[in-house]
Design a protein around this motif. Structure first.
Motif, mmCIF file in Angstrom:
data_model
loop_
_atom_site.group_PDB
_atom_site.id
_atom_site.type_symbol
_atom_site.label_atom_id
_atom_site.label_comp_id
_atom_site.label_asym_id
_atom_site.label_seq_id
_atom_site.Cartn_x
_atom_site.Cartn_y
_atom_site.Cartn_z
ATOM 1 N N ASN A 1 55.667 21.043 54.418
ATOM 2 C CA ASN A 1 55.700 20.429 55.738
ATOM 3 C C ASN A 1 56.357 21.380 56.734
ATOM 4 O OD1 ASN A 1 54.579 17.735 55.260
ATOM 5 N ND2 ASN A 1 56.392 17.415 53.989
ATOM 6 N N VAL A 2 55.807 21.439 57.925
ATOM 7 C CA VAL A 2 56.336 22.338 58.947
ATOM 8 C C VAL A 2 57.505 21.671 59.680
ATOM 9 C CG1 VAL A 2 55.813 23.592 61.084
ATOM 10 C CG2 VAL A 2 54.087 23.417 59.273
ATOM 11 N N ALA A 3 58.629 22.363 59.732
ATOM 12 C CA ALA A 3 59.795 21.850 60.451
ATOM 13 C C ALA A 3 59.654 22.142 61.939
ATOM 14 C CB ALA A 3 61.072 22.481 59.912
ATOM 15 N N LYS A 4 60.085 21.191 62.757
ATOM 16 C CA LYS A 4 60.038 21.368 64.204
ATOM 17 C C LYS A 4 61.450 21.492 64.761
ATOM 18 C CE LYS A 4 59.231 17.892 67.048
ATOM 19 N NZ LYS A 4 58.547 16.822 67.818
ATOM 20 N N GLN A 5 61.625 22.442 65.667
ATOM 21 C CA GLN A 5 62.916 22.616 66.330
ATOM 22 C C GLN A 5 62.707 22.475 67.834
ATOM 23 O OE1 GLN A 5 65.055 26.558 66.746
ATOM 24 N NE2 GLN A 5 66.355 25.554 65.250
ATOM 25 N N GLN B 1 57.615 28.677 60.532
ATOM 26 C CA GLN B 1 56.496 29.121 59.705
ATOM 27 C C GLN B 1 56.919 29.974 58.510
ATOM 28 O OE1 GLN B 1 53.764 27.769 60.358
ATOM 29 N NE2 GLN B 1 53.529 27.447 62.554
ATOM 30 N N TYR B 2 58.148 30.498 58.543
ATOM 31 C CA TYR B 2 58.559 31.402 57.446
ATOM 32 C C TYR B 2 60.076 31.479 57.408
ATOM 33 C CZ TYR B 2 58.743 35.723 54.611
ATOM 34 O OH TYR B 2 58.990 36.664 53.643
ATOM 35 N N THR B 3 60.618 31.348 56.191
ATOM 36 C CA THR B 3 62.063 31.495 55.969
ATOM 37 C C THR B 3 62.276 32.331 54.720
ATOM 38 O OG1 THR B 3 62.404 29.250 56.827
ATOM 39 C CG2 THR B 3 64.244 30.288 55.681
ATOM 40 N N ALA B 4 63.101 33.350 54.827
ATOM 41 C CA ALA B 4 63.387 34.221 53.691
ATOM 42 C C ALA B 4 64.688 34.972 53.974
ATOM 43 C CB ALA B 4 62.240 35.203 53.450
ATOM 44 N N LEU C 1 59.202 31.575 63.879
ATOM 45 C CA LEU C 1 58.712 30.323 64.452
ATOM 46 C C LEU C 1 57.611 30.608 65.458
ATOM 47 C CD1 LEU C 1 62.133 30.254 64.439
ATOM 48 C CD2 LEU C 1 61.624 27.831 64.686
ATOM 49 N N THR C 2 56.731 29.644 65.662
ATOM 50 C CA THR C 2 55.647 29.796 66.624
ATOM 51 C C THR C 2 55.582 28.581 67.540
ATOM 52 O OG1 THR C 2 54.005 28.758 65.164
ATOM 53 C CG2 THR C 2 54.288 31.155 64.993
ATOM 54 N N ARG C 3 54.992 28.785 68.717
ATOM 55 C CA ARG C 3 54.771 27.675 69.636
ATOM 56 C C ARG C 3 53.660 26.758 69.127
ATOM 57 N NH1 ARG C 3 58.570 25.952 73.125
ATOM 58 N NH2 ARG C 3 59.400 27.648 74.374
ATOM 59 N N ASP C 4 52.669 27.369 68.494
ATOM 60 C CA ASP C 4 51.529 26.633 67.968
ATOM 61 C C ASP C 4 51.819 26.197 66.531
ATOM 62 O OD1 ASP C 4 49.117 25.617 67.114
ATOM 63 O OD2 ASP C 4 47.991 27.484 67.380
ATOM 64 N N ARG C 5 51.812 24.905 66.292
ATOM 65 C CA ARG C 5 52.095 24.395 64.953
ATOM 66 C C ARG C 5 51.143 24.965 63.907
ATOM 67 N NH1 ARG C 5 54.430 19.603 62.845
ATOM 68 N NH2 ARG C 5 53.596 19.077 60.777
ATOM 69 N N ASN D 1 55.666 28.854 53.837
ATOM 70 C CA ASN D 1 56.926 29.038 54.567
ATOM 71 C C ASN D 1 57.855 30.009 53.854
ATOM 72 O OD1 ASN D 1 59.007 28.834 56.380
ATOM 73 N ND2 ASN D 1 59.345 26.651 56.119
ATOM 74 N N GLY D 2 57.276 30.974 53.150
ATOM 75 C CA GLY D 2 58.069 31.989 52.473
ATOM 76 C C GLY D 2 58.392 31.683 51.032
#
Length: 251
Positions: A148-152, A100-103, A243-247, A54-55
């Motif tokens: 862990n993948v965050a969900k929005q 999926q990625y934060t930076a 972010l992506t639709r597919d986890r 996630n970056g």
């Protein structure tokens, strides 16, 4: 005396101003996803961020490459200004997205013409840079998102956004209503009013903070690119989100 992890989170929430870094905070318009070249660019982007936790593990060179790919998408297919107001287009924002990625949005290794800058600020929202990398922050609660993948989730009927992620303390949930900015059409301003850490409800802290500052506005995110598979957002704390639709779209 030992301080409990939940107590530490509560203290962070009261000490931290307002941020909305989950990206933002949206489902992509079909007209963008139908372009083969854009789909190829998306595939390259997702490959580039794979394996970065996630970056969190992305070095400056990787961050620069990612930002360059992001700007190509942002400038090639800008979302419609009515994305947040036209019911037909807004439908595409509804449902679940996976971070999926934060930076950081801005680093020295990126050319000036590839940099993104916010056009105007919101008077009720803090814009001091958080420097988040591999982490998320909703309403002032910073959470590591490298494992862990965050969900929005965008609930268009109730005009609310909810962010959730599993942690060692349990499921962290932060949510609140969103509205379109008066000055930037693609910017969603979020006023968090709900927060839970495992079984502990700490939503009252948002009420306290709102009374102190005179507003529930906690942060904003601009949707700078959307497709059927990928959403890119820029936040008020200087972060960029993919972010992506597919986890499971990213390893």
């Amino acid at each position: 005396m030992r301080t409990s992890p939940t107590a530490l989170l509560i203290c962070q929430l009261l000490a931290t101003s307002h941020s909305f870094n989950l990206g933002t905070i949206f489902k992509p318009p079909t007209f963008q996803a139908s372009t083969p070249n854009l789909a190829n660019e998306e595939a390259v982007l997702l490959q580039q961020i794979s394996g970065t936790a996630n970056g969190k593990n992305a070095d400056l060179n990787t961050q620069a490459r990612v930002l360059s790919l992001v700007r190509k998408l942002e400038t090639s297919a800008q979302p419609s200004p009515s994305l947040l107001t036209d019911p037909n287009q807004a439908r595409i924002l509804g449902g679940d997205w996976y971070l999926q990625y934060t930076a950081p949005s801005d680093i020295d290794n990126v050319d000036a013409d590839e940099k993104w800058t916010a056009t105007v600020d919101e008077t009720t929202v803090n814009t001091s840079k958080a420097g988040l990398q591999g982490a998320v922050s909703g309403g002032g609660i910073p959470v590591d998102a490298s494992s862990n993948v965050a969900k929005q989730t965008f609930d268009l009927e109730s005009q609310r956004v909810t962010n959730e992620i599993k942690t060692g303390l349990g499921l962290v949930i932060v949510g609140g209503p969103f509205r379109q900015s008066d000055t930037v059409p693609l910017r969603a301003i979020v006023g968090f009013d709900t927060a839970k850490v495992g079984p502990v409800d700490i939503s009252f802290l948002f009420d306290i903070r709102a009374k102190i500052k005179g507003s529930y506005d906690s942060g904003w995110v601009e949707t700078t690119y959307v497709s059927d598979s990928v959403r890119i957002g820029r936040g008020n704390k200087g972060s960029m989100f993919i972010l992506t639709r597919d986890r499971n779209a990213v390893n």
